[in-house]
Design an enzyme around this catalytic site. Structure first.
Site, mmCIF file in Angstrom:
data_model
loop_
_atom_site.group_PDB
_atom_site.id
_atom_site.type_symbol
_atom_site.label_atom_id
_atom_site.label_comp_id
_atom_site.label_asym_id
_atom_site.label_seq_id
_atom_site.Cartn_x
_atom_site.Cartn_y
_atom_site.Cartn_z
ATOM 1 C CG ASP A 193 47.848 22.502 73.645
ATOM 2 O OD1 ASP A 193 48.828 22.593 74.410
ATOM 3 O OD2 ASP A 193 46.781 23.116 73.856
ATOM 4 C CB SER A 213 49.646 25.773 76.623
ATOM 5 O OG SER A 213 49.036 24.512 76.742
ATOM 6 C CD GLN A 263 52.092 22.649 76.054
ATOM 7 O OE1 GLN A 263 51.545 22.127 77.027
ATOM 8 N NE2 GLN A 263 51.499 22.743 74.878
#
Length: 273
Positions: A193, A213, A263
């Site tokens: 991430d 996110s 993502q």
């Protein structure tokens, strides 16, 4: 700052209920990689050792409070001969902040191929005091001080023709990690991430945005160690309507492709006070 062992530490409260540790951080909200990593550790604890993680799909529902622990509720969706599936919900103060499905596979034999690793400078060719490190990266280096992170300067990035945005970095954990392959998988889920959403801002260096996110998907393709150099080739095929879509391919130093990530995140202009 916390070691990866501390960041991924969870306590079993019941058969399928776990509590993740809160750790020291500079962030105003819980790092998404920590929530995803702890959720994956919880899922791993409910699966037979012969199964290995091959994919995860998660949604970040609410910002987490880094000063409070997160409770993880695991649902055993399916246990088959070749595949097992788990659903995990991370909860703080009675509200879900994260939900994830993780799939496990015993492994089989079949045909194989992979994309070639981009031609970029090796990690040893990017010194820690490189001009590529901005104030933001210096801050990031303190937050993840146990990681050796070396961003490839934009003028040395191996650009693929037609890609709208691309950035690359080498990273590895600085200290020896346990030999357990699943620990390295959970460690990579934690680190995947980090910086990925920023690839959507490469063409917009002067934009003042709020980012977060929204969802995160990951596929683990081949064995690797997180305490050895990995190249994170990040790209963003599209941004618009206040969201940015990003992806990444993770390679070992010898060119073997070990994981892929996708993502989507919020990247909206800062609103008036």
């Amino acid at each position: 700052m916390a070691t990866i062992e501390e960041a991924l530490e969870i306590e079993r409260l019941e058969r399928d209920i776990f509590r993740g540790a809160s750790v020291e951080t500079q962030l105003a909200r819980t790092f998404g990689g920590q929530v995803a990593g702890q959720a994956l550790v919880a899922a791993v604890r409910t699966v037979e050792p012969r199964f290995e993680v091959h994919s995860l799909h998660g949604y970040f529902l609410r910002p987490g409070n880094p000063a409070e622990p997160t409770v993880y509720l695991v649902e055993r969706i399916r246990d088959g001969r070749s595949f097992s599936t788990r659903r995990v919900t991370g909860v703080q103060n009675g509200e879900a902040i994260f939900t994830m499905s993780a799939s496990f596979h015993v492994g089989d034999e079949g045909p194989g191929h992979q994309d070639a690793m981009p031609e970029v400078p090796g990690p040893q060719d990017i010194p820690m005091d490189s001009a590529a490190y901005s104030v933001e990266r210096a801050w990031r280096m303190r937050e993840w001080e146990h990681w050796d992170i070396r961003s490839v300067p934009q003028n040395q990035v191996s650009h693929n023709k037609g890609l709208a945005a691309q950035q690359q970095m080498w990273f590895r954990y600085r200290h020896p990690l346990p030999d357990d392959p699943l620990f390295h998988v959970c460690t990579l889920a934690y680190m995947s991430d980090m910086s990925l959403l920023s690839s959507s801002l490469v063409p917009h260096p002067d934009a003042h945005t709020q980012t977060a996110s929204l969802d995160h998907a990951m596929w683990f393709l081949r064995p690797f160690r997180a305490d050895q150099w990995l190249l994170y080739d990040q790209f963003s095929p599209s941004a618009g309507c206040g969201r940015g879509l990003t992806g990444g391919r993770i390679y070992k130093e010898d060119g073997e492709l070990v994981a892929c990530v996708m993502q989507e995140g919020m990247i909206r202009y800062l609103r008036d006070q």
